[in-house]
Design a protein around this motif. Structure first.
Motif, short mmCIF file in Angstrom:
data_model
loop_
_atom_site.label_atom_id
_atom_site.label_comp_id
_atom_site.label_asym_id
_atom_site.label_seq_id
_atom_site.Cartn_x
_atom_site.Cartn_y
_atom_site.Cartn_z
N THR A 63 42.36 68.32 63.93
CA THR A 63 43.06 67.70 64.16
C THR A 63 44.37 68.90 64.31
OG1 THR A 63 44.44 67.07 61.43
CG2 THR A 63 43.73 65.49 63.05
N THR A 64 44.27 69.74 63.69
CA THR A 64 44.96 71.21 64.29
C THR A 64 44.66 71.54 65.59
OG1 THR A 64 43.56 72.42 62.66
CG2 THR A 64 45.24 71.46 61.40
N GLU A 65 46.08 72.89 65.74
CA GLU A 65 45.01 73.20 66.65
C GLU A 65 44.00 73.94 66.74
OE1 GLU A 65 49.07 75.32 69.37
OE2 GLU A 65 47.89 75.91 70.60
N ASN A 66 44.81 74.88 65.83
CA ASN A 66 43.06 76.55 65.78
C ASN A 66 42.24 75.89 65.81
OD1 ASN A 66 42.97 79.22 64.93
ND2 ASN A 66 42.33 78.68 62.45
N TRP A 67 42.03 74.40 64.61
CA TRP A 67 40.47 73.80 64.68
C TRP A 67 40.13 73.25 65.44
CZ3 TRP A 67 37.67 76.17 62.11
CH2 TRP A 67 38.46 77.38 61.08
N GLN A 68 40.95 72.64 66.47
CA GLN A 68 40.26 71.93 68.06
C GLN A 68 39.95 72.71 68.71
OE1 GLN A 68 44.18 69.81 68.61
NE2 GLN A 68 44.12 68.44 68.07
N LYS A 69 40.53 74.30 69.16
CA LYS A 69 40.38 75.49 69.99
C LYS A 69 38.70 75.78 69.03
CE LYS A 69 44.84 76.94 72.17
NZ LYS A 69 45.08 75.25 72.21
N SER A 70 38.96 76.16 67.60
CA SER A 70 37.89 76.55 67.09
C SER A 70 36.54 76.29 67.08
CB SER A 70 38.18 77.25 65.95
OG SER A 70 39.60 78.37 66.13
N LEU A 71 36.36 74.71 66.87
CA LEU A 71 35.46 74.19 66.35
C LEU A 71 35.36 72.93 67.72
CD1 LEU A 71 35.05 73.58 62.09
CD2 LEU A 71 33.24 74.17 64.54
N GLY A 72 36.67 71.58 67.72
CA GLY A 72 36.33 70.95 68.68
C GLY A 72 35.37 69.55 68.75
N ASP A 73 34.59 68.80 68.96
CA ASP A 73 33.80 68.73 68.99
C ASP A 73 32.64 68.97 68.54
OD1 ASP A 73 32.75 65.42 70.31
OD2 ASP A 73 32.54 66.00 68.64
N PHE A 74 32.56 69.09 67.15
CA PHE A 74 30.81 69.43 67.31
C PHE A 74 29.56 68.71 66.15
CE2 PHE A 74 31.97 69.93 62.67
CZ PHE A 74 33.22 69.52 62.78
N ALA A 75 28.27 69.13 65.90
CA ALA A 75 27.77 68.01 65.51
C ALA A 75 27.61 69.12 64.11
CB ALA A 75 26.02 68.47 66.48
N MET A 76 26.80 67.29 63.61
CA MET A 76 27.08 67.64 61.99
C MET A 76 26.02 67.12 61.39
SD MET A 76 30.28 67.33 59.23
CE MET A 76 30.46 65.45 59.16
N TYR A 77 25.35 67.72 60.72
CA TYR A 77 24.58 67.00 59.54
C TYR A 77 24.15 67.74 58.03
CZ TYR A 77 21.11 70.59 60.65
OH TYR A 77 20.52 72.04 60.70
N GLY A 78 23.40 67.01 57.60
CA GLY A 78 23.18 67.33 56.16
C GLY A 78 22.16 67.46 55.49
N THR A 79 21.52 68.76 54.64
CA THR A 79 20.56 68.78 54.20
C THR A 79 20.63 68.99 52.90
OG1 THR A 79 20.51 71.25 54.56
CG2 THR A 79 19.14 70.47 56.53
N SER A 80 19.35 68.60 51.69
CA SER A 80 20.13 68.11 50.57
C SER A 80 18.73 68.50 49.85
CB SER A 80 20.75 66.70 50.17
OG SER A 80 21.59 66.49 51.01
#
Length: 456
Positions: free
Chosen positions: A346-363
């Protein structure tokens, strides 16, 4: 003090769709409630005269409890979603008020803005007036010297419009954020009321295992050591060695260089995004690590996406423990794009820095009695590049301009990655406490641009 780019996610909301989900939950509640009298009546109408009488009574009680749990769960969920839809509507009305005030401010200060630096001319009205209303240095004083009388003439009206717009945006963010937080808490409570439909007898387990399709083998997590997924990303502007630069290309390159330098001075809030854009322009194409912890702290949607991933991993850890009986194991989750979850930053800085990124977890998971402890690393992966035909969310600048630099070989896309770690402990069947886990403050020099939108 919020500007319009911080509330664009509110403008894009569809409260009507959310309300439709709430109505469906409440309709389901009514359907379930209609079954209850029939089940209750069975207690008095049916009498068993066999050795199975006690088992029948037990199963009937369990069925009634199941129906009651479903009813209460959908009731709470429907109410929570309906309240959130109403809050979205109120937040959007406030944003509309802010936009109207900002449009009036744009018209009011347009003649003054036209005399200012490129940075001010390219800024939105709120940032432009914020620059004009206060002299911040000798250079600023010299630029504004010739129009100081004009600034003073509009100051009262401009200040009122500026306060109206920023105040409306602040209130909209507060209302939406508070409502979303409350809704998530209520939905979590509703989820705990729902029966889990677990088969806990030997005979039931045998039936489930022996019936194709009954057991879900497509869970989000699977047991195994941490494994990076095989991800494929778009590349709309590959390098073309035969491409020839035109005078317009050189002019565009110099324009964006000037905008970068101006923003590095005037927009410290975009330091992460600007660092990534500068790395794109240096043409090396080397991988860049992002400070995912910082994104989690600063952007509410990134925080929600990570918290949702942790909660999903918790449920998957319980599922894998039930199905395998293992009390210590590692697991890896399937990747998902955050935009598909409705959690684009939602923030402009992170829209420009991350945008629509892939996310996953390892545990790493350890079960001790009814307690589970999980150490999870949530990963962010993407490529910083530009999408043909797309545009920057905050400024509307087309991606094609910057994508052209990659085609010419002047700039180069690059892989981005980051992660954060949390350790959570919970009782089986209960939600983990996400508030206590914090990770290291790495302060990476810049984050990533992973969605292909423009980094103006």
């Amino acid at each position: 003090m919020a500007y319009r780019d911080a509330v664009r996610y509110i403008e894009a909301m569809k409260p009507g769709y959310v309300d439709a989900v709430a109505e469906e939950c409440l309709r389901t509640k009514k359907v379930i409630r209609a079954v209850s009298p029939t089940l209750d009546g069975l207690r008095s109408r049916v009498e068993w005269s066999s050795d199975a009488a006690d088992l029948y009574e037990q199963r009937l009680r369990e069925t009634i409890d199941l129906v009651d749990g479903l009813h209460d769960g959908f009731d709470k969920a429907g109410a929570a979603i309906a309240e959130y839809a109403e809050a979205q509507t109120r937040a959007q009305a406030l944003v509309a008020d802010g936009v109207a005030a900002e449009d009036h401010l744009r018209a009011l200060i347009a003649p003054i803005v036209a005399t200012q630096s490129l940075v001010v001319r390219l800024s939105d009205p709120l940032r432009a007036w914020n620059d004009l209303r206060v002299t911040t240095g000798a250079t600023d004083w010299l630029i504004e010297l010739g129009v100081q009388d004009e600034i003073d003439m509009v100051r009262a009206d401009a200040e009122r419009l500026w306060q109206t717009a920023t105040g409306a945006y602040d209130d909209a963010i507060r209302i939406e954020t508070e409502a979303r937080t409350d809704a998530l808490a209520l939905l979590a409570a509703a989820y705990r009321l729902l029966p889990d439909f677990l088969a806990n007898s030997t005979l039931s387990a045998k039936i489930v295992d022996g019936t194709p399709g009954l057991r879900d083998t497509r869970g989000k997590y699977h047991i195994g050591p941490p494994t990076a997924p095989d991800l494929t990303f778009d590349s709309d502007f590959p390098h073309d060695p035969n491409a020839t630069a035109t005078p317009a290309d050189y002019a565009s390159w110099n324009k964006w260089q000037a905008m970068l330098r101006g923003a590095q001075t005037a927009r410290p809030d975009l330091d992460d995004a600007l660092d990534l854009y500068a790395h794109y322009r240096d043409g090396t194409g080397t991988d860049r690590r992002v400070d995912f912890e910082e994104g989690y702290r600063e952007d509410p949607n990134i925080r929600s996406a990570v918290d949702n991933e942790i909660a999903t991993a918790q449920r998957e850890a319980e599922r894998l423990y039930r199905e395998t009986g293992q009390t210590a194991f590692q697991m890896t989750g399937k990747p998902a794009m955050v935009d598909s979850m409705g959690l684009y930053p939602t923030t402009e800085n992170w829209q420009k820095s991350l945008g629509d990124f892939a996310m996953y977890g390892t545990s790493d998971v350890v079960v001790d009695g009814d307690q589970i402890t999980m150490k999870i690393k949530v990963h962010a992966e993407d490529v910083y590049n530009f999408n043909r035909g797309a545009a920057d969310i905050a400024t509307g600048e087309p991606d094609n301009d910057n994508g052209r630099f990659s085609t010419l070989g002047w700039a180069k896309e690059f892989r981005t990655h980051g992660d954060l770690e949390r350790t959570v402990t919970w009782t089986i069947g209960e939600s983990p406490d996400l508030s206590g886990g914090t990770g290291p403050d790495r302060h990476a020099p810049g984050e990533d641009r992973a969605d292909g939108r423009s980094d103006g």
